[in-house]
Scaffold this active site. Structure first.
Site, short mmCIF file in Angstrom:
data_model
loop_
_atom_site.label_atom_id
_atom_site.label_comp_id
_atom_site.label_asym_id
_atom_site.label_seq_id
_atom_site.Cartn_x
_atom_site.Cartn_y
_atom_site.Cartn_z
N ARG A 150 2.14 51.10 40.47
CA ARG A 150 2.70 51.83 41.61
C ARG A 150 2.12 53.24 41.62
O ARG A 150 1.81 53.81 40.56
CB ARG A 150 4.23 51.94 41.50
CG ARG A 150 4.96 50.67 41.87
CD ARG A 150 4.85 50.36 43.36
NE ARG A 150 5.58 49.17 43.74
CZ ARG A 150 5.04 47.96 43.90
NH1 ARG A 150 3.75 47.76 43.71
NH2 ARG A 150 5.79 46.94 44.27
N HIS A 172 -3.80 48.90 48.39
CA HIS A 172 -2.67 48.10 47.88
C HIS A 172 -2.91 46.61 48.19
O HIS A 172 -2.13 45.97 48.88
CB HIS A 172 -1.34 48.58 48.48
CG HIS A 172 -0.15 48.10 47.70
ND1 HIS A 172 1.01 48.84 47.57
CD2 HIS A 172 0.09 46.96 47.00
CE1 HIS A 172 1.89 48.18 46.84
NE2 HIS A 172 1.35 47.02 46.49
P1 NDP Z 1 7.38 42.17 34.76
O1 NDP Z 1 8.78 42.64 34.92
O2 NDP Z 1 7.13 40.72 34.54
O3 NDP Z 1 6.68 42.94 33.56
C1 NDP Z 1 6.88 44.29 33.33
C2 NDP Z 1 6.24 44.66 31.99
O4 NDP Z 1 6.35 46.07 31.82
C3 NDP Z 1 6.95 44.00 30.81
O5 NDP Z 1 6.01 43.63 29.83
C4 NDP Z 1 7.84 45.13 30.28
O6 NDP Z 1 8.12 45.05 28.88
C5 NDP Z 1 6.96 46.33 30.55
N1 NDP Z 1 7.78 47.57 30.63
C6 NDP Z 1 8.74 47.88 31.52
N2 NDP Z 1 9.27 49.10 31.24
C7 NDP Z 1 8.63 49.54 30.13
C8 NDP Z 1 8.73 50.70 29.33
N3 NDP Z 1 9.60 51.68 29.63
N4 NDP Z 1 7.93 50.82 28.26
C9 NDP Z 1 7.04 49.84 27.93
N5 NDP Z 1 6.89 48.69 28.67
C10 NDP Z 1 7.67 48.55 29.75
O7 NDP Z 1 6.59 42.68 36.06
P2 NDP Z 1 5.33 42.00 36.78
O8 NDP Z 1 4.28 41.78 35.75
O9 NDP Z 1 5.76 40.87 37.62
O10 NDP Z 1 4.90 43.20 37.79
C11 NDP Z 1 4.58 44.48 37.30
C12 NDP Z 1 4.41 45.46 38.45
O11 NDP Z 1 3.18 45.23 39.13
C13 NDP Z 1 5.43 45.35 39.58
O12 NDP Z 1 6.66 45.97 39.22
C14 NDP Z 1 4.73 46.06 40.70
O13 NDP Z 1 5.02 47.45 40.65
C15 NDP Z 1 3.25 45.85 40.40
N6 NDP Z 1 2.61 44.97 41.39
C16 NDP Z 1 1.56 45.46 42.11
C17 NDP Z 1 0.92 44.67 43.04
C18 NDP Z 1 -0.23 45.18 43.82
O14 NDP Z 1 -0.69 44.50 44.75
N7 NDP Z 1 -0.76 46.35 43.49
C19 NDP Z 1 1.33 43.28 43.27
C20 NDP Z 1 2.44 42.87 42.47
C21 NDP Z 1 3.05 43.70 41.57
P3 NDP Z 1 8.96 43.83 28.26
O15 NDP Z 1 8.10 42.60 28.46
O16 NDP Z 1 9.12 44.18 26.85
O17 NDP Z 1 10.23 43.77 29.06
C1 OXD Z 2 4.43 43.63 44.81
C2 OXD Z 2 3.33 44.29 45.52
O1 OXD Z 2 5.21 44.31 44.13
O2 OXD Z 2 2.66 43.63 46.35
O3 OXD Z 2 4.54 42.40 44.93
O4 OXD Z 2 3.07 45.47 45.27
#
Ligand code: NDP
Ligand code: OXD
Length: 307
Positions: free
Chosen positions: A222, A270
């Protein structure tokens, strides 16, 4: 009972079409043509305006159109106690993994730079960039799929998350105290964290100073993960050699933003992993049916964890 679609910066009519292609789809309405607010028991949201979810007394499900839910959780008037689900799907993880691999290859092989040389009719050869160590911040659905694709392609991969992970070929770092250590050997640092109060502006000077000199940043999480002025500083002082940014604090990126014209910043709008409309429609209708029959929901968000 009816599903209400509230989408900004995404096409509500295409989602409606995909929902209605299922015979079990209930009535669908598109905001602001809500009809009787008492009918709405499920909303599908993306980048909604704060406050608009508060008008539906029978609301039982808030379904995010995407994976990220920061925009829902930050709404100060979010209706209390209504479950929130998010989009989790192989299409999303596979696209993201491919995009990150493509971004790294583009940088290592200088493909964009050759296009620039071509524009100047310039015949000039560069060596491939050798470094192949990548650290992925966030090893969840998207981060772990990306880590797997990179290891399959011969990259050395580190990952950082809250809890320890066990993924073949991936070195796991976890918790705040291991963050800097996770990045200090990496040629590429990829942000795939969710945006939460603890990850806001995590890509800042402090982290850049811990990174290998001349490493490359890829932010596909983000926009608010990045302290924008710190990146400009780090590029100016050559702490980082460049960055690919897919996400921004303000989207679309304002015309006068300095990132647009920065020679070391590569911008994509994005687009690294767009939601697959057919899959999200299927998944939300599946959860709607679960809701109606009292079964546990899939991909429910824990508001306390904030992701
Ligand atoms: P998940 O919830 O599956 O994974 C999040 C990961 O981040 C987990 O491994 C989690 O750790 C880790 N995490 C969260 N908070 C912390 C912290 N404070 N310190 C260390 N690690 C942390 O999310 P997704 O993989 O599904 O998606 C991730 C992000 O990608 C979305 O929230 C979105 O913002 C972004 N995104 C962007 C897109 C784009 O087109 N640019 C498309 C889709 C998503 P743990 O496993 O230990 O809980
Ligand atoms: C999502 C994105 O969070 O597209 O799925 O950014």
């Amino acid at each position: 009972m009816a599903i209400l679609i509230i989408l900004n910066q995404a096409d509500p009519y295409l989602l409606e079409k995909n929902l209605k292609s299922h015979p079990d789809c209930p009535e669908v309405r598109i905001y602001p043509d809500v009809g009787n607010p008492d009918d709405i028991d499920c909303v599908i949201v993306w980048k909604h305006q704060d406050g608009v979810l508060n008008d539906y007394p029978n609301l039982k499900l808030i379904a995010s159109y995407g994976a990220g839910v920061e925009n829902i959780l930050s709404d100060p008037s979010l209706p209390a106690g209504v479950p929130i689900t998010r989009f989790v799907d192989n299409t999303l993880s596979d696209q993201m993994a491919e995009f990150v691999l493509g971004a790294i290859l583009n940088h290592r092989l200088h493909l964009t730079r050759y296009r620039e040389f071509q524009a100047a009719s310039r015949w000039y050869c560069l060596d491939f960039i050798k470094g192949r160590t990548v650290t992925i911040l966030g090893l969840g659905e998207l981060g772990s799929a990306t880590a797997r694709l990179l290891t399959q392609n011969g990259y050395e991969v580190n990952g950082w998350s809250r809890s320890e992970k066990n993924i073949d070929g991936v070195k796991s770092y976890f918790g705040e105290e291991q963050l800097k250590r996770s990045v200090n050997e990496a040629d590429y640092v990829v942000c795939l964290l969710p945006l939460t109060p603890s990850t806001k502006h995590i890509l800042n000077n402090d982290l850049f100073d811990a990174m290998k000199k001349g490493s490359y940043l890829i932010n596909v999480g983000r926009g608010d993960h990045l302290a924008e002025n710190d990146l400009l500083d780090a590029l100016h002082h050559e702490t980082l050699s460049g960055a690919l940014l897919d996400v921004f604090s303000t989207e679309p990126l304002p015309q006068d933003h300095p990132f647009w014209r920065h020679p070391k910043i590569h911008i994509t709008p994005h687009i690294s992993s767009p939601t697959d409309k057919a899959q999200v429609a299927r998944q939300i209708l599946d959860n709607y049916a679960r809701l109606m029959s009292g079964k546990p929901l899939l991909n429910q968000v824990d508001p306390k964890r904030a992701y």
